[in-house]
Enzyme design. Structure first.
Site, PDB file in Angstrom:
ATOM      1  N   ASP A  33       4.632   1.195 -24.933  1.00  0.00           N
ATOM      2  CA  ASP A  33       3.758   1.338 -26.261  1.00  0.00           C
ATOM      3  C   ASP A  33       4.496   0.348 -27.288  1.00  0.00           C
ATOM      4  OD1 ASP A  33       2.502   4.015 -28.129  1.00  0.00           O
ATOM      5  OD2 ASP A  33       3.591   2.436 -29.301  1.00  0.00           O
ATOM      6  N   ILE A  34       3.700  -0.375 -28.226  1.00  0.00           N
ATOM      7  CA  ILE A  34       4.082  -1.508 -28.692  1.00  0.00           C
ATOM      8  C   ILE A  34       5.055  -0.987 -30.008  1.00  0.00           C
ATOM      9  CG2 ILE A  34       2.290  -1.381 -30.838  1.00  0.00           C
ATOM     10  CD1 ILE A  34       2.071  -4.759 -30.156  1.00  0.00           C
ATOM     11  N   ASN A  91      -2.833  12.779 -28.073  1.00  0.00           N
ATOM     12  CA  ASN A  91      -3.684  13.103 -29.391  1.00  0.00           C
ATOM     13  C   ASN A  91      -5.188  13.039 -29.273  1.00  0.00           C
ATOM     14  OD1 ASN A  91      -1.243  13.412 -30.795  1.00  0.00           O
ATOM     15  ND2 ASN A  91      -0.727  10.949 -30.729  1.00  0.00           N
ATOM     16  N   GLU A  99      -5.060   7.490 -32.995  1.00  0.00           N
ATOM     17  CA  GLU A  99      -5.405   6.084 -33.777  1.00  0.00           C
ATOM     18  C   GLU A  99      -6.208   5.190 -32.604  1.00  0.00           C
ATOM     19  OE1 GLU A  99      -1.596   4.289 -34.367  1.00  0.00           O
ATOM     20  OE2 GLU A  99      -1.184   5.751 -35.916  1.00  0.00           O
ATOM     21  N   VAL A 100      -6.230   5.288 -31.586  1.00  0.00           N
ATOM     22  CA  VAL A 100      -6.938   4.530 -30.535  1.00  0.00           C
ATOM     23  C   VAL A 100      -7.941   5.447 -29.643  1.00  0.00           C
ATOM     24  CG1 VAL A 100      -6.936   2.749 -28.605  1.00  0.00           C
ATOM     25  CG2 VAL A 100      -5.104   2.959 -30.462  1.00  0.00           C
ATOM     26  N   HIS A 104      -5.762   8.408 -23.814  1.00  0.00           N
ATOM     27  CA  HIS A 104      -4.449   8.145 -23.182  1.00  0.00           C
ATOM     28  C   HIS A 104      -3.494   9.295 -23.399  1.00  0.00           C
ATOM     29  CE1 HIS A 104      -4.801   7.095 -27.734  1.00  0.00           C
ATOM     30  NE2 HIS A 104      -3.448   7.437 -27.673  1.00  0.00           N
ATOM     31  N   HIS A 106       0.794  10.006 -23.790  1.00  0.00           N
ATOM     32  CA  HIS A 106       2.214   9.180 -24.169  1.00  0.00           C
ATOM     33  C   HIS A 106       3.016   9.921 -23.082  1.00  0.00           C
ATOM     34  CE1 HIS A 106       0.979   7.629 -28.390  1.00  0.00           C
ATOM     35  NE2 HIS A 106       0.019   8.694 -28.055  1.00  0.00           N
TER      36      HIS A 106
HETATM   37  P1  AMP Z   1      -2.253   7.631 -30.825  1.00  0.00           P
HETATM   38  O1  AMP Z   1      -1.974   8.046 -32.214  1.00  0.00           O
HETATM   39  O2  AMP Z   1      -2.247   8.652 -29.650  1.00  0.00           O
HETATM   40  O3  AMP Z   1      -4.003   7.142 -30.612  1.00  0.00           O
HETATM   41  O4  AMP Z   1      -1.494   6.443 -30.393  1.00  0.00           O
HETATM   42  C1  AMP Z   1      -1.820   4.958 -30.242  1.00  0.00           C
HETATM   43  C2  AMP Z   1      -0.638   4.339 -29.644  1.00  0.00           C
HETATM   44  O5  AMP Z   1      -1.104   3.084 -29.293  1.00  0.00           O
HETATM   45  C3  AMP Z   1       0.340   4.130 -30.752  1.00  0.00           C
HETATM   46  O6  AMP Z   1       1.562   4.922 -30.458  1.00  0.00           O
HETATM   47  C4  AMP Z   1       0.566   2.679 -30.912  1.00  0.00           C
HETATM   48  O7  AMP Z   1       2.001   2.432 -31.438  1.00  0.00           O
HETATM   49  C5  AMP Z   1      -0.145   2.168 -29.587  1.00  0.00           C
HETATM   50  N1  AMP Z   1      -0.613   0.804 -29.615  1.00  0.00           N
HETATM   51  C6  AMP Z   1      -1.330   0.377 -30.612  1.00  0.00           C
HETATM   52  N2  AMP Z   1      -1.813  -1.023 -30.145  1.00  0.00           N
HETATM   53  C7  AMP Z   1      -0.878  -1.190 -29.102  1.00  0.00           C
HETATM   54  C8  AMP Z   1      -0.902  -2.715 -28.118  1.00  0.00           C
HETATM   55  N3  AMP Z   1      -1.550  -3.617 -28.610  1.00  0.00           N
HETATM   56  N4  AMP Z   1      -0.082  -2.339 -27.063  1.00  0.00           N
HETATM   57  C9  AMP Z   1       0.659  -1.252 -26.986  1.00  0.00           C
HETATM   58  N5  AMP Z   1       0.530   0.003 -27.627  1.00  0.00           N
HETATM   59  C10 AMP Z   1      -0.415  -0.264 -28.935  1.00  0.00           C
END
Ligand code: AMP
Length: 119
Positions: A33-34, A91, A99-100, A104, A106
């Site tokens: 994770d970034i 999530n 967010e994405v 996925h 974690h």
């Molecule tokens: P979620 O809130 O479960 O959708 O988590 C999305 C996660 O993606 C967050 O923990 C971000 O820090 C992570 N994230 C977003 N962009 C990147 C990226 N380019 N590389 C790695 N992790 C990312």
């Protein structure tokens, strides 16, 4: 919600954006994770286009589901957190602050993580 092929994890899968890969097989890609929330914070994503858990479980075939589940376990083992304990979080949707919009999981560990949620 329909799948957006321009989400950031889709771009990572296509190699358009770099990632710190920790594991890959035919079903899953795992990368750091970034913005890590624990000493170990790895994201495991399926290779298919699924928005979140429900979409994955209803749309993916049994081989993909089993392969992805095994990949999560392999990441927990290979990253070293399986021995000391770890947390899996996925999530799903607005209230969970997803967010994405590419499914996925974690994988978090490497220290005592404390209670699951803060009220
Ligand atoms: P979620 O809130 O479960 O959708 O988590 C999305 C996660 O993606 C967050 O923990 C971000 O820090 C992570 N994230 C977003 N962009 C990147 C990226 N380019 N590389 C790695 N992790 C990312």
């Amino acid at each position: 919600m329909s799948y957006d092929p321009n989400n950031i994890f889709a771009k990572i899968l296509r190699g358009e954006i770099p990632c710190k890969k920790v594991y890959e097989d035919e079903f899953a890609l795992a990368f750091n994770d970034i913005n890590p929330k624990a000493p170990t914070h790895v994201l495991v994503i399926p290779k298919g286009p699924y928005v979140a858990y429900d979409d994955f479980i209803t749309s993916a075939n049994a081989e993909e589901i089993a392969g992805f589940a095994r990949a999560v376990s392999k990441v927990a083992q290979s990253s070293g957190v399986a021995q000391t304990g770890y947390r899996l979080i996925s999530n799903c949707g607005v209230n969970a602050h997803q967010e994405v919009s590419h499914y996925h999981v974690h994988v978090l560990g490497g220290k005592a993580l404390g209670p699951m949620l803060v009220k």
